[in-house]
Design a protein around this motif. Structure first.
Motif, PDB file in Angstrom:
ATOM      1  N   ALA A 177      37.112  15.558  15.231  1.00  0.00           N
ATOM      2  CA  ALA A 177      36.512  14.661  14.242  1.00  0.00           C
ATOM      3  C   ALA A 177      36.388  13.214  14.726  1.00  0.00           C
ATOM      4  O   ALA A 177      35.428  12.523  14.375  1.00  0.00           O
ATOM      5  N   ILE A 178      37.352  12.745  15.548  1.00  0.00           N
ATOM      6  CA  ILE A 178      37.391  11.318  15.888  1.00  0.00           C
ATOM      7  C   ILE A 178      37.463  11.095  17.388  1.00  0.00           C
ATOM      8  O   ILE A 178      36.648  10.377  17.967  1.00  0.00           O
ATOM      9  N   GLY A 179      38.488  11.678  18.026  1.00  0.00           N
ATOM     10  CA  GLY A 179      38.727  11.399  19.442  1.00  0.00           C
ATOM     11  C   GLY A 179      37.545  11.711  20.324  1.00  0.00           C
ATOM     12  O   GLY A 179      37.173  10.914  21.203  1.00  0.00           O
ATOM     13  N   ASN A 180      36.900  12.848  20.098  1.00  0.00           N
ATOM     14  CA  ASN A 180      35.767  13.226  20.933  1.00  0.00           C
ATOM     15  C   ASN A 180      34.562  12.324  20.688  1.00  0.00           C
ATOM     16  O   ASN A 180      33.767  12.060  21.586  1.00  0.00           O
ATOM     17  N   ARG A 181      34.425  11.838  19.454  1.00  0.00           N
ATOM     18  CA  ARG A 181      33.293  10.986  19.110  1.00  0.00           C
ATOM     19  C   ARG A 181      33.329   9.663  19.876  1.00  0.00           C
ATOM     20  O   ARG A 181      32.301   9.168  20.342  1.00  0.00           O
ATOM     21  N   TYR A 182      34.547   9.094  20.009  1.00  0.00           N
ATOM     22  CA  TYR A 182      34.668   7.786  20.662  1.00  0.00           C
ATOM     23  C   TYR A 182      35.227   7.881  22.082  1.00  0.00           C
ATOM     24  O   TYR A 182      35.512   6.850  22.681  1.00  0.00           O
ATOM     25  N   ALA A 183      35.401   9.098  22.596  1.00  0.00           N
ATOM     26  CA  ALA A 183      35.986   9.290  23.929  1.00  0.00           C
ATOM     27  C   ALA A 183      37.341   8.591  24.033  1.00  0.00           C
ATOM     28  O   ALA A 183      37.631   7.890  25.002  1.00  0.00           O
ATOM     29  N   ALA A 184      38.172   8.826  23.028  1.00  0.00           N
ATOM     30  CA  ALA A 184      39.487   8.169  22.958  1.00  0.00           C
ATOM     31  C   ALA A 184      40.549   9.000  23.661  1.00  0.00           C
ATOM     32  O   ALA A 184      41.668   9.150  23.171  1.00  0.00           O
ATOM     33  N   TYR A 185      40.252   9.523  24.832  1.00  0.00           N
ATOM     34  CA  TYR A 185      41.154  10.424  25.542  1.00  0.00           C
ATOM     35  C   TYR A 185      40.999  10.198  27.039  1.00  0.00           C
ATOM     36  O   TYR A 185      40.145   9.426  27.501  1.00  0.00           O
ATOM     37  N   TYR A 186      41.833  10.909  27.797  1.00  0.00           N
ATOM     38  CA  TYR A 186      41.679  10.998  29.242  1.00  0.00           C
ATOM     39  C   TYR A 186      41.484  12.464  29.608  1.00  0.00           C
ATOM     40  O   TYR A 186      42.056  13.359  28.964  1.00  0.00           O
ATOM     41  N   THR A 187      40.709  12.726  30.645  1.00  0.00           N
ATOM     42  CA  THR A 187      40.507  14.098  31.094  1.00  0.00           C
ATOM     43  C   THR A 187      41.409  14.445  32.261  1.00  0.00           C
ATOM     44  O   THR A 187      41.192  15.440  32.951  1.00  0.00           O
ATOM     45  N   ALA A 188      42.389  13.598  32.512  1.00  0.00           N
ATOM     46  CA  ALA A 188      43.429  13.871  33.510  1.00  0.00           C
ATOM     47  C   ALA A 188      44.732  13.288  32.988  1.00  0.00           C
ATOM     48  O   ALA A 188      44.736  12.305  32.239  1.00  0.00           O
ATOM     49  N   PRO A 196      42.315   3.781  27.522  1.00  0.00           N
ATOM     50  CA  PRO A 196      40.861   3.946  27.630  1.00  0.00           C
ATOM     51  C   PRO A 196      40.111   3.099  26.608  1.00  0.00           C
ATOM     52  O   PRO A 196      40.623   2.810  25.521  1.00  0.00           O
ATOM     53  N   THR A 197      38.903   2.728  26.985  1.00  0.00           N
ATOM     54  CA  THR A 197      38.087   1.885  26.100  1.00  0.00           C
ATOM     55  C   THR A 197      37.804   2.582  24.777  1.00  0.00           C
ATOM     56  O   THR A 197      37.792   1.957  23.711  1.00  0.00           O
ATOM     57  N   GLY A 198      37.581   3.895  24.830  1.00  0.00           N
ATOM     58  CA  GLY A 198      37.304   4.624  23.604  1.00  0.00           C
ATOM     59  C   GLY A 198      38.455   4.592  22.612  1.00  0.00           C
ATOM     60  O   GLY A 198      38.247   4.563  21.396  1.00  0.00           O
ATOM     61  N   TRP A 199      39.681   4.603  23.138  1.00  0.00           N
ATOM     62  CA  TRP A 199      40.856   4.510  22.260  1.00  0.00           C
ATOM     63  C   TRP A 199      40.881   3.158  21.546  1.00  0.00           C
ATOM     64  O   TRP A 199      41.138   3.088  20.337  1.00  0.00           O
ATOM     65  N   ARG A 200      40.597   2.070  22.266  1.00  0.00           N
ATOM     66  CA  ARG A 200      40.574   0.740  21.643  1.00  0.00           C
ATOM     67  C   ARG A 200      39.471   0.665  20.587  1.00  0.00           C
ATOM     68  O   ARG A 200      39.674   0.099  19.506  1.00  0.00           O
ATOM     69  N   THR A 201      38.319   1.219  20.904  1.00  0.00           N
ATOM     70  CA  THR A 201      37.214   1.210  19.944  1.00  0.00           C
ATOM     71  C   THR A 201      37.593   1.949  18.676  1.00  0.00           C
ATOM     72  O   THR A 201      37.333   1.484  17.555  1.00  0.00           O
ATOM     73  N   MET A 202      38.223   3.105  18.838  1.00  0.00           N
ATOM     74  CA  MET A 202      38.632   3.898  17.689  1.00  0.00           C
ATOM     75  C   MET A 202      39.646   3.148  16.828  1.00  0.00           C
ATOM     76  O   MET A 202      39.539   3.110  15.594  1.00  0.00           O
ATOM     77  N   LEU A 203      40.641   2.510  17.460  1.00  0.00           N
ATOM     78  CA  LEU A 203      41.648   1.771  16.693  1.00  0.00           C
ATOM     79  C   LEU A 203      41.020   0.604  15.953  1.00  0.00           C
ATOM     80  O   LEU A 203      41.388   0.315  14.797  1.00  0.00           O
ATOM     81  N   ASP A 204      40.102  -0.095  16.593  1.00  0.00           N
ATOM     82  CA  ASP A 204      39.444  -1.219  15.917  1.00  0.00           C
ATOM     83  C   ASP A 204      38.693  -0.762  14.669  1.00  0.00           C
ATOM     84  O   ASP A 204      38.685  -1.447  13.644  1.00  0.00           O
ATOM     85  N   LEU A 205      38.073   0.389  14.745  1.00  0.00           N
ATOM     86  CA  LEU A 205      37.296   0.875  13.606  1.00  0.00           C
ATOM     87  C   LEU A 205      38.176   1.262  12.425  1.00  0.00           C
ATOM     88  O   LEU A 205      37.788   1.077  11.259  1.00  0.00           O
ATOM     89  N   TYR A 206      39.372   1.766  12.709  1.00  0.00           N
ATOM     90  CA  TYR A 206      40.227   2.248  11.623  1.00  0.00           C
ATOM     91  C   TYR A 206      41.350   1.275  11.267  1.00  0.00           C
ATOM     92  O   TYR A 206      41.730   1.168  10.100  1.00  0.00           O
ATOM     93  N   PHE A 207      41.876   0.549  12.240  1.00  0.00           N
ATOM     94  CA  PHE A 207      43.012  -0.327  11.986  1.00  0.00           C
ATOM     95  C   PHE A 207      42.585  -1.730  11.542  1.00  0.00           C
ATOM     96  O   PHE A 207      43.181  -2.308  10.641  1.00  0.00           O
ATOM     97  N   ALA A 208      41.598  -2.297  12.225  1.00  0.00           N
ATOM     98  CA  ALA A 208      41.261  -3.705  12.004  1.00  0.00           C
ATOM     99  C   ALA A 208      40.870  -4.012  10.554  1.00  0.00           C
ATOM    100  O   ALA A 208      41.420  -4.946   9.951  1.00  0.00           O
TER     101      ALA A 208
END
Length: 383
Positions: A177-188, A196-208
């Motif tokens: 639902a969320i992580g894949n949408r913003y690439a908030a993960y690592y593939t290794a 990762p940049t996607g993790w920061r983007t995701m937190l800003d959208l929900y936390f800020a």
């Protein structure tokens, strides 16, 4: 006759063991008699046949071993493992040419499993994470701007610690639902030291937005001076964030899963703009100067009053001393008079006492008189 390697072999089509004649038609070697060589060919041919069959078997065995080794090496090349360190969990998705990217569970923290060819793994943090909004280098967000009760802007820095819910089913739904949408993960694995940049983007959208609204709601209850100077207000902000952040974030999340847990806020002292701080400093400096001037005036007045009191006290003491001296002198005079009266009393009168004193000093108070004149001793008189 068949030619092999430049040699003519007699008896073409006959097995090597029955071949008796080998000839070299175009070349001859000295000291070799063809007839003699022909007579000894049969035993040598049989031995060669036996050696040839053994070599063939060995060669076939070596080839078979090589093939098996190649197959095993290929399998070992294809079969790899995937692991998760102690602070990461991987979401396992299917893949390949004909397989859909279906969920295949997770690779738990501190574990290892065989990597399936074509499948994909997405690593997420299993340890405590921090959303930092102090505005420094490498932070997630700058300080949040709030407005005080008296309509003054302030910046509120701080941080919020939390953990991602790594229950496999919940984490898989979070990824979908969320992580894949913003690439908030690592593939290794072993890469979460660098967020990762996607993790920061995701937190800003929900936390800020949630933090901004929560902090602003508390700030509107106080004046900017109270927010700036009262340390108990930031404690209230901490409580508000810890109590409300989870519910407010959950309102924005799809479904009913709690993707984030264990919120712990650390709010720092709100900071007003520089002009307000300068004005407050000037005001406090003015108050300090006025207080110092008042204290000096009071001290001066107290000093003057003390001086007046001291002078009055000194004058009083001086006057009392003078009175005491006068009284002492009067008493002394009185005593002297009493002593003199006691001295005169035996003479009957003061005149007789004086005559006595004159006699004591070598004077004669009883000089004869002539014609009413007093003759001074030592002065010649007229007969």
């Amino acid at each position: 006759m068949t030619t092999v390697g430049g040699l003519e072999r007699a008896g073409d089509g006959i097995p090597p063991a029955l071949t008796t004649t080998w000839r070299a038609p175009h070349m001859s070697k000295p000291n070799i008699d063809p007839e003699t060589a022909t007579g000894s060919a049969e035993p040598a041919g049989q031995m060669g046949a036996l050696l040839g069959r053994g070599s063939t078997r060995l060669l076939k065995g070596a080839v078979a071993v090589g093939v098996l080794g190649a197959i095993l090496l290929g399998l070992l090349t294809l079969i790899r493992t995937v692991s998760s360190p102690a602070d990461e969990v991987a979401v396992h998705k299917g893949g390949g040419v004909i397989e859909a990217p279906n969920s295949k569970g997770c690779v738990p923290a501190n574990s290892r499993e065989i990597r399936r060819p074509g499948d994909t793994y997405y690593w997420y943090p299993a340890s405590q994470r921090t959303y930092n909004f102090t505005g420094g280098e490498g932070t997630d967000h700058g300080p949040f701007s709030v407005v005080s009760k008296d309509y003054q802007p302030l910046d509120v820095p701080g941080s919020v610690e939390f953990t991602l819910n790594v229950d496999c089913e919940v984490l898989t739904r979070f990824h979908d639902a969320i992580g894949n949408r913003y690439a908030a993960y690592y593939t290794a694995s072993d890469e979460w030291d660098d967020t990762p940049t996607g993790w920061r983007t995701m937190l800003d959208l929900y936390f800020a937005p949630t933090l901004d609204a929560t902090l602003d709601r508390v700030a509107k209850k106080y004046t900017w001076k109270e927010l700036y100077a009262d340390p108990t207000i930031k404690d209230e902000m901490n409580r508000a964030v810890n109590e409300q952040l989870a519910a407010l974030i959950q309102q924005k999340m799809p479904g009913e899963d709690e993707f984030f847990q264990g919120f712990s806020a650390l709010i720092q002292q709100p900071q007003p703009v520089a002009a307000l701080v300068q004005a407050l400093g000037d005001e406090e400096a003015g108050k300090a100067q006025a207080a110092a001037a008042k204290a000096k005036a009071v001290a001066d007045a107290q000093t003057q009053q003390a001086k007046s009191v001291a002078e009055a006290e000194a004058a009083k003491i001086t006057a009392e001393a003078q009175v005491a001296v006068k009284e002492a002198q009067s008493r002394i005079a009185k005593l002297e008079a009493e002593i003199r009266a006691q001295e005169i009393e035996p003479f009957g009168s003061v005149k007789e006492y004086n005559n006595w004193l004159a006699i004591q000093r070598g004077l004669n108070p009883y000089q004869p008189t002539y014609g009413g004149s007093v003759l001074v001793p030592g002065q010649a008189g007229t007969p």
